[in-house]
Design a protein around this motif. Structure first.
Motif, PDB file in Angstrom:
ATOM      1  N   LYS A 109       0.814  -1.222   0.000  1.00  0.00           N
ATOM      2  CA  LYS A 109       0.000   0.000   0.000  1.00  0.00           C
ATOM      3  C   LYS A 109       0.846   1.271   0.000  1.00  0.00           C
ATOM      4  CE  LYS A 109      -4.100  -2.027   2.132  1.00  0.00           C
ATOM      5  NZ  LYS A 109      -3.572  -3.408   2.140  1.00  0.00           N
ATOM      6  N   GLY A 110       2.150   1.103  -0.119  1.00  0.00           N
ATOM      7  CA  GLY A 110       3.046   2.254  -0.170  1.00  0.00           C
ATOM      8  C   GLY A 110       3.885   2.238  -1.435  1.00  0.00           C
ATOM      9  N   THR A 111       5.096   2.777  -1.316  1.00  0.00           N
ATOM     10  CA  THR A 111       5.999   2.899  -2.462  1.00  0.00           C
ATOM     11  C   THR A 111       7.310   2.201  -2.166  1.00  0.00           C
ATOM     12  OG1 THR A 111       5.046   5.037  -3.082  1.00  0.00           O
ATOM     13  CG2 THR A 111       7.217   4.525  -3.961  1.00  0.00           C
ATOM     14  N   LEU A 112       7.791   1.431  -3.144  1.00  0.00           N
ATOM     15  CA  LEU A 112       9.086   0.772  -3.042  1.00  0.00           C
ATOM     16  C   LEU A 112      10.036   1.440  -4.028  1.00  0.00           C
ATOM     17  CD1 LEU A 112      10.806  -1.521  -1.860  1.00  0.00           C
ATOM     18  CD2 LEU A 112       9.925  -3.020  -3.658  1.00  0.00           C
ATOM     19  N   PHE A 113      11.071   2.061  -3.507  1.00  0.00           N
ATOM     20  CA  PHE A 113      12.057   2.751  -4.335  1.00  0.00           C
ATOM     21  C   PHE A 113      13.255   1.836  -4.542  1.00  0.00           C
ATOM     22  CE2 PHE A 113      15.673   5.989  -4.343  1.00  0.00           C
ATOM     23  CZ  PHE A 113      15.631   6.146  -5.725  1.00  0.00           C
ATOM     24  N   LEU A 114      13.397   1.324  -5.765  1.00  0.00           N
ATOM     25  CA  LEU A 114      14.484   0.416  -6.102  1.00  0.00           C
ATOM     26  C   LEU A 114      15.627   1.218  -6.721  1.00  0.00           C
ATOM     27  CD1 LEU A 114      12.483  -2.579  -7.640  1.00  0.00           C
ATOM     28  CD2 LEU A 114      13.370  -2.346  -5.302  1.00  0.00           C
ATOM     29  N   ASP A 115      16.545   1.652  -5.878  1.00  0.00           N
ATOM     30  CA  ASP A 115      17.694   2.418  -6.354  1.00  0.00           C
ATOM     31  C   ASP A 115      18.718   1.466  -6.959  1.00  0.00           C
ATOM     32  OD1 ASP A 115      19.219   4.608  -6.867  1.00  0.00           O
ATOM     33  OD2 ASP A 115      19.819   4.971  -4.791  1.00  0.00           O
ATOM     34  N   GLU A 116      19.405   1.923  -8.004  1.00  0.00           N
ATOM     35  CA  GLU A 116      20.394   1.111  -8.729  1.00  0.00           C
ATOM     36  C   GLU A 116      19.765  -0.197  -9.209  1.00  0.00           C
ATOM     37  OE1 GLU A 116      22.935   2.525  -9.642  1.00  0.00           O
ATOM     38  OE2 GLU A 116      23.043   4.182  -8.239  1.00  0.00           O
ATOM     39  N   VAL A 117      18.612  -0.085  -9.837  1.00  0.00           N
ATOM     40  CA  VAL A 117      17.879  -1.270 -10.283  1.00  0.00           C
ATOM     41  C   VAL A 117      18.654  -2.070 -11.322  1.00  0.00           C
ATOM     42  CG1 VAL A 117      16.619  -0.109 -12.159  1.00  0.00           C
ATOM     43  CG2 VAL A 117      15.556  -2.047 -10.949  1.00  0.00           C
ATOM     44  N   ALA A 118      19.576  -1.436 -12.019  1.00  0.00           N
ATOM     45  CA  ALA A 118      20.369  -2.131 -13.042  1.00  0.00           C
ATOM     46  C   ALA A 118      21.285  -3.186 -12.439  1.00  0.00           C
ATOM     47  CB  ALA A 118      21.198  -1.119 -13.838  1.00  0.00           C
ATOM     48  N   GLU A 119      21.482  -3.145 -11.124  1.00  0.00           N
ATOM     49  CA  GLU A 119      22.366  -4.109 -10.461  1.00  0.00           C
ATOM     50  C   GLU A 119      21.672  -5.436 -10.164  1.00  0.00           C
ATOM     51  OE1 GLU A 119      25.552  -3.450 -10.045  1.00  0.00           O
ATOM     52  OE2 GLU A 119      25.261  -1.451 -10.891  1.00  0.00           O
ATOM     53  N   LEU A 120      20.371  -5.537 -10.402  1.00  0.00           N
ATOM     54  CA  LEU A 120      19.658  -6.783 -10.119  1.00  0.00           C
ATOM     55  C   LEU A 120      20.151  -7.907 -11.025  1.00  0.00           C
ATOM     56  CD1 LEU A 120      15.939  -5.616  -9.725  1.00  0.00           C
ATOM     57  CD2 LEU A 120      17.486  -6.399  -7.912  1.00  0.00           C
ATOM     58  N   SER A 121      20.233  -9.108 -10.485  1.00  0.00           N
ATOM     59  CA  SER A 121      20.611 -10.283 -11.269  1.00  0.00           C
ATOM     60  C   SER A 121      19.512 -10.625 -12.258  1.00  0.00           C
ATOM     61  CB  SER A 121      20.857 -11.470 -10.341  1.00  0.00           C
ATOM     62  OG  SER A 121      19.639 -11.863  -9.722  1.00  0.00           O
ATOM     63  N   GLY A 122      19.844 -11.462 -13.237  1.00  0.00           N
ATOM     64  CA  GLY A 122      18.853 -11.879 -14.228  1.00  0.00           C
ATOM     65  C   GLY A 122      17.667 -12.566 -13.589  1.00  0.00           C
ATOM     66  N   ALA A 123      17.925 -13.422 -12.608  1.00  0.00           N
ATOM     67  CA  ALA A 123      16.833 -14.145 -11.939  1.00  0.00           C
ATOM     68  C   ALA A 123      15.929 -13.179 -11.174  1.00  0.00           C
ATOM     69  CB  ALA A 123      17.409 -15.193 -10.989  1.00  0.00           C
ATOM     70  N   ALA A 124      16.535 -12.199 -10.498  1.00  0.00           N
ATOM     71  CA  ALA A 124      15.728 -11.230  -9.754  1.00  0.00           C
ATOM     72  C   ALA A 124      14.919 -10.349 -10.705  1.00  0.00           C
ATOM     73  CB  ALA A 124      16.636 -10.369  -8.877  1.00  0.00           C
ATOM     74  N   GLN A 125      15.471 -10.059 -11.876  1.00  0.00           N
ATOM     75  CA  GLN A 125      14.735  -9.279 -12.871  1.00  0.00           C
ATOM     76  C   GLN A 125      13.470 -10.018 -13.324  1.00  0.00           C
ATOM     77  OE1 GLN A 125      17.122  -7.744 -16.161  1.00  0.00           O
ATOM     78  NE2 GLN A 125      18.909  -7.583 -14.817  1.00  0.00           N
ATOM     79  N   VAL A 126      13.586 -11.338 -13.483  1.00  0.00           N
ATOM     80  CA  VAL A 126      12.428 -12.134 -13.902  1.00  0.00           C
ATOM     81  C   VAL A 126      11.328 -12.067 -12.845  1.00  0.00           C
ATOM     82  CG1 VAL A 126      11.606 -14.484 -14.361  1.00  0.00           C
ATOM     83  CG2 VAL A 126      13.761 -13.700 -15.358  1.00  0.00           C
ATOM     84  N   ARG A 127      11.690 -12.220 -11.594  1.00  0.00           N
ATOM     85  CA  ARG A 127      10.693 -12.205 -10.522  1.00  0.00           C
ATOM     86  C   ARG A 127      10.103 -10.807 -10.336  1.00  0.00           C
ATOM     87  NH1 ARG A 127      11.813 -15.704  -5.311  1.00  0.00           N
ATOM     88  NH2 ARG A 127       9.528 -15.523  -5.365  1.00  0.00           N
ATOM     89  N   LEU A 128      10.924  -9.781 -10.537  1.00  0.00           N
ATOM     90  CA  LEU A 128      10.415  -8.422 -10.444  1.00  0.00           C
ATOM     91  C   LEU A 128       9.416  -8.155 -11.565  1.00  0.00           C
ATOM     92  CD1 LEU A 128      10.382  -5.570  -9.282  1.00  0.00           C
ATOM     93  CD2 LEU A 128      12.452  -5.062 -10.617  1.00  0.00           C
ATOM     94  N   LEU A 129       9.714  -8.661 -12.754  1.00  0.00           N
ATOM     95  CA  LEU A 129       8.803  -8.491 -13.881  1.00  0.00           C
ATOM     96  C   LEU A 129       7.448  -9.108 -13.573  1.00  0.00           C
ATOM     97  CD1 LEU A 129       8.248  -7.664 -16.814  1.00  0.00           C
ATOM     98  CD2 LEU A 129       9.199  -9.886 -17.520  1.00  0.00           C
ATOM     99  N   ARG A 130       7.445 -10.278 -12.954  1.00  0.00           N
ATOM    100  CA  ARG A 130       6.189 -10.956 -12.645  1.00  0.00           C
ATOM    101  C   ARG A 130       5.342 -10.139 -11.679  1.00  0.00           C
ATOM    102  NH1 ARG A 130       5.141 -16.552  -9.182  1.00  0.00           N
ATOM    103  NH2 ARG A 130       2.882 -16.324  -9.143  1.00  0.00           N
ATOM    104  N   VAL A 131       5.969  -9.611 -10.638  1.00  0.00           N
ATOM    105  CA  VAL A 131       5.179  -8.880  -9.650  1.00  0.00           C
ATOM    106  C   VAL A 131       4.680  -7.557 -10.223  1.00  0.00           C
ATOM    107  CG1 VAL A 131       7.058  -7.596  -8.507  1.00  0.00           C
ATOM    108  CG2 VAL A 131       5.088  -8.326  -7.169  1.00  0.00           C
ATOM    109  N   LEU A 132       5.407  -6.987 -11.171  1.00  0.00           N
ATOM    110  CA  LEU A 132       4.928  -5.781 -11.834  1.00  0.00           C
ATOM    111  C   LEU A 132       3.753  -6.082 -12.760  1.00  0.00           C
ATOM    112  CD1 LEU A 132       8.305  -3.995 -12.720  1.00  0.00           C
ATOM    113  CD2 LEU A 132       6.590  -3.219 -11.077  1.00  0.00           C
ATOM    114  N   GLN A 133       3.774  -7.286 -13.343  1.00  0.00           N
ATOM    115  CA  GLN A 133       2.721  -7.664 -14.286  1.00  0.00           C
ATOM    116  C   GLN A 133       1.412  -7.992 -13.593  1.00  0.00           C
ATOM    117  OE1 GLN A 133       4.767 -10.845 -16.323  1.00  0.00           O
ATOM    118  NE2 GLN A 133       5.230  -9.564 -18.102  1.00  0.00           N
ATOM    119  N   ASP A 134       1.481  -8.806 -12.541  1.00  0.00           N
ATOM    120  CA  ASP A 134       0.210  -9.251 -11.932  1.00  0.00           C
ATOM    121  C   ASP A 134       0.093  -8.994 -10.429  1.00  0.00           C
ATOM    122  OD1 ASP A 134       1.823 -11.229 -10.780  1.00  0.00           O
ATOM    123  OD2 ASP A 134       1.286 -12.725 -12.295  1.00  0.00           O
TER     124      ASP A 134
END
Length: 284
Positions: free
Chosen positions: A100-125
């Motif tokens: 119900k708030g805001t998550l600020f992901l600073d330096e998001v480019a540093e995420l691993s490939g696997a973490a990027q996949v999981r982040l994409l899923r939570v953004l999608q649904d």
């Protein structure tokens, strides 16, 4: 909280940024902030949150580059008891903590490939599972991401997912570096001088137009963060005289060496790795 009236440059060097903040803040969409290190991305992220309908709820800032790749999934999405050796209980990740708030992901480019996949899923649904768990958890989080990296180039080099980039950059905002905000430097100097005077307990100091001009000529590769450090240094160096020492703080001051000073001392000053501090400590 980040109050608009307290953001220096909101009507000058940051005017375009503030205009875009006002457009996107009330909308529940992801935002991607581009800007060099030290340019103030977190301040703008906080302002977006404060001016949104989520302003009364949690704002959580996470530095993605400071978490090891082995732990990033657990930090983002949490883990169940026993998911790892030595874990004694369940852990709620950032997405649950920022619900119900805001998550600020600073330096998001540093995420691993696997973490990027999981982040994409939570953004999608809006759902995820904790590490080691099976229960699907729903979350209502607004994501603001930030980076100083060239994400299109990283996509080309297969270092960042293109689909995640498009999910994050629904509304991109570019924060200008300090060298492109020279009209703000005088006001910034007055603010940081006042802050330094209070912090260090020294007598008030003022800055001259010539000193402002000197600050404007510098390129500021470290942006606002570097600017604050230089002003702190100028105040400390000027404590004895009650006058700012901008040239010394910038390292552009050339000490006058007395002819009586030994050749060895002069040579040491010329060859010092830190010319600024050496001039202050050894050459006076």
């Amino acid at each position: 909280m980040a109050q608009l009236e307290n953001i220096i440059g909101n009507k000058t060097g940051l005017l375009n940024v503030i205009e875009r903040v006002n457009i996107v803040a009330p909308k529940n969409v992801p935002v991607l902030l581009h800007g060099e290190t030290g340019s103030g991305k977190e301040v703008i992220a906080q302002l977006i949150h404060d001016r949104s309908t989520r302003g009364g709820n949690v704002f959580k800032r996470v530095n993605c580059g400071a978490i090891s790749r082995e732990l990033i999934d657990s930090e983002l999405f949490g883990h169940e008891k026993g998911a790892f050796t030595g874990t004694s209980g369940m852990h709620r990740g950032w997405f649950e903590q920022a619900d119900k708030g805001t998550l600020f992901l600073d330096e998001v480019a540093e995420l691993s490939g696997a973490a990027q996949v999981r982040l994409l899923r939570v953004l999608q649904d809006g759902t995820f599972t904790r590490v080691g768990g099976e229960k699907v958890i729903s979350t209502n989080v607004r994501v603001i991401a930030a980076t100083h990296q060239n994400l299109p180039l990283m996509i080309e080099n297969r270092e960042f997912r293109e689909d995640l980039y498009y999910r994050l950059s629904v509304f991109p905002i570019v924060i200008p570096p300090l060298r492109d905000r020279k009209e703000d430097i005088g006001e910034l100097a007055v603010y940081f001088i006042g802050r330094a005077v209070n912090k260090f307990g020294v007598k008030p100091m003022t800055i001259t137009p010539k000193e402002v001009e000197e600050l404007q000529k510098y390129s500021w590769p470290g942006n606002i963060r570097e600017f604050a450090s230089v002003i702190n240094r100028a105040v400390l160096l000027g404590e004895a005289t009650g006058r700012l020492q901008i040239s010394k703080a910038l390292g552009t001051f050339t000490p006058i060496i007395s002819p009586l000073v030994s050749n060895k001392k002069t040579e040491n000053c010329e060859n010092s790795e830190d010319e600024t501090l050496h001039a202050v400590i050894s050459c006076h």
